[in-house]
Scaffold this active site. Structure first.
Site, PDB file in Angstrom:
ATOM      1  CG  ASP A  58      -2.402 -20.009  -0.432  1.00 24.65           C
ATOM      2  OD1 ASP A  58      -1.672 -19.877   0.571  1.00 24.65           O
ATOM      3  OD2 ASP A  58      -2.057 -20.670  -1.425  1.00 24.65           O
ATOM      4  CE1 TYR A  73      -3.148  -2.880   0.112  1.00 25.84           C
ATOM      5  CE2 TYR A  73      -3.861  -2.178   2.269  1.00 25.84           C
ATOM      6  CZ  TYR A  73      -3.981  -3.015   1.181  1.00 25.84           C
ATOM      7  OH  TYR A  73      -4.952  -3.986   1.178  1.00 25.84           O
ATOM      8  CE  LYS A  85       0.982 -17.560  -2.349  1.00 21.51           C
ATOM      9  NZ  LYS A  85       0.150 -18.767  -2.281  1.00 21.51           N
ATOM     10  CG  ASP A 145     -12.859  -6.479   5.650  1.00 21.59           C
ATOM     11  OD1 ASP A 145     -12.530  -5.900   6.707  1.00 21.59           O
ATOM     12  OD2 ASP A 145     -13.330  -5.871   4.670  1.00 21.59           O
ATOM     13  CG  ASP A 150      -7.422  -4.431   3.592  1.00 11.60           C
ATOM     14  OD1 ASP A 150      -8.480  -4.415   4.235  1.00 11.60           O
ATOM     15  OD2 ASP A 150      -7.204  -3.690   2.619  1.00 11.60           O
TER      16      ASP A 150
END
Ligand code: NAD
Length: 357
Positions: A221, A138, A189, A249, A245
């Protein structure tokens, strides 16, 4: 305890108004609380043509903690990017160095039926996601758009973490796990990304300082899958900005409603910005329909993390529990056919419970 209150847009002023009433009760009980209010987001644009007006930033800097509602709304969607409400939020996080985002996902037993997962999968769910908030893809440079050698337009972003950035968020994760059940799962990852390989090496090295915490690693994942398959295997999850992020959620939905979940964003000294995880909900704004509990629970987090008043945090959380036990429901947490109360009435019930606790 100096608090800056930034109501923001949409349902922000309504839900923050109820949290403010909670502060007033605590102040009447003798806690040394003072607060001031300032505009942020679209309200900042309206008041001072800036989603983070200088006076708002100054108030937030001078405060010990910040309570925010939410920002955004269709009225502001067409503004140029630097004027967009969410820029106010990104900027205040960066300006105040709020790098550690704590997002608990706690399923209240009274609301087990509101979760989209089977009750046996989620009942008793109590996990904490620690998300890095000021780095990663980001904020990484370079980023942008360009024309490539084949003449096609392309977009690009840079995933980036330094060892000190990983260390400071990992320590928040280890410390949090130490105060809970002593289990920390680091999500990355590392099978594909160099940034994640460095992340995993760094977290693994730090584990030597936390012999009492059991550290595991998981690819993002798989973590996304495990969160819906068997979420109760997790206690504390620590991860980077992008993965956090998405996973936070996802985890919030396990707990039923977006209207129930608080969050904290902390700096290195425990100063924090506290806010519900939901947005400004323009579809229900100004109609006494919003659930104020996530905002009130954000105040509880403030007392726990910034003011080291776990007793006050427990008192606020206990009051919320008791109104849920009594069956009070706003529309977002009501089952079909259940009676519904408004924002103000839910606030009244929490205040009454608080006064009698
Ligand atoms: P949202 O969270 O505002 O709303 C999603 C849905 O949940 C809506 O149906 C809404 O009515 C409902 N909802 C949200 N909070 C609720 C509450 N407390 N009680 C009852 N119902 C509630 O997300 P969105 O619709 O994607 O975004 C609306 C605006 O909010 C956009 O401008 C977006 O940019 C902004 N936003 C801000 C934040 C923030 O301030 N941190 C976060 C997310 C979205």
């Amino acid at each position: 305890m100096k608090i800056a209150i930034l109501p923001g847009d949409g349902i922000g002023p309504e839900i923050v108004g109820q949290a403010q009433r909670v502060l007033d009760v605590l102040r009447d009980d003798g806690l040394a609380i003072s607060y001031d209010t300032a505009p942020i987001g679209g309200a900042g644009c309206d008041a001072a043509q800036d989603p983070l007006p200088p006076a708002t930033l100054a108030l937030a800097r001078a405060a010990d903690a910040i309570l925010m509602g939410a920002v955004g709304g269709p009225r502001y969607d067409t503004l140029p990017r630097p004027m967009r409400p969410e820029q106010g939020l990104l900027r205040i996080r960066r300006e105040l160095g709020l790098f550690a985002n704590l997002r608990p996902a706690l399923l209240y037993p009274e609301l087990a039926a509101a979760s989209s997962l089977k009750a046996e999968v989620v009942s008793g769910l109590d996990l904490l996601i620690v998300r890095e908030l000021t780095g990663d893809i980001y904020f990484g440079q370079p980023r942008g758009r360009r024309r490539n050698a084949e003449g096609a337009d392309e977009g690009f972003d840079t995933m980036h973490y330094s060892v000190p950035e990983i260390e400071r968020i990992a320590r928040v994760g280890f410390e949090a796990a130490r105060k809970r059940s002593g289990r920390l799962c680091s999500v990355d990852k590392a099978n594909v990304l160099d940034t994640s390989i460095l992340w995993r090496e760094t977290v693994t090295r730090l584990a030597a300082d936390y012999a009492d915490v059991a550290l595991t690693h998981m690819y993002v994942d798989n973590a996304a899958m495990q969160l819906v398959k068997n979420p109760k295997q997790f206690d504390v999850i620590v991860t980077g900005n992008l993965f956090g992020d998405i996973l936070s959620d996802e985890a919030s939905m396990l707990a039923g409603s977006i209207g129930m979940l608080p969050s904290a964003s902390l700096d290195a000294n425990g100063k924090g910005l506290y806010e519900p995880i939901h947005g400004a909900a323009p579809d229900i704004a100004g109609r006494d329909l919003a659930n104020p509990l996530a905002t009130i629970l954000s105040l509880a987090m403030m007392f726990r993390h910034t003011f080291a008043h776990a007793d006050v945090a427990q008192r606020i959380e206990g009051s919320v529990r008791s109104v849920l036990r009594r069956g009070l429901r706003t529309g977002d947490i009501a089952l079909p056919g259940e009676a519904v109360v408004g924002t103000r009435a839910m606030g009244d019930a929490v205040i009454a419970a608080l006064r009698s606790s």
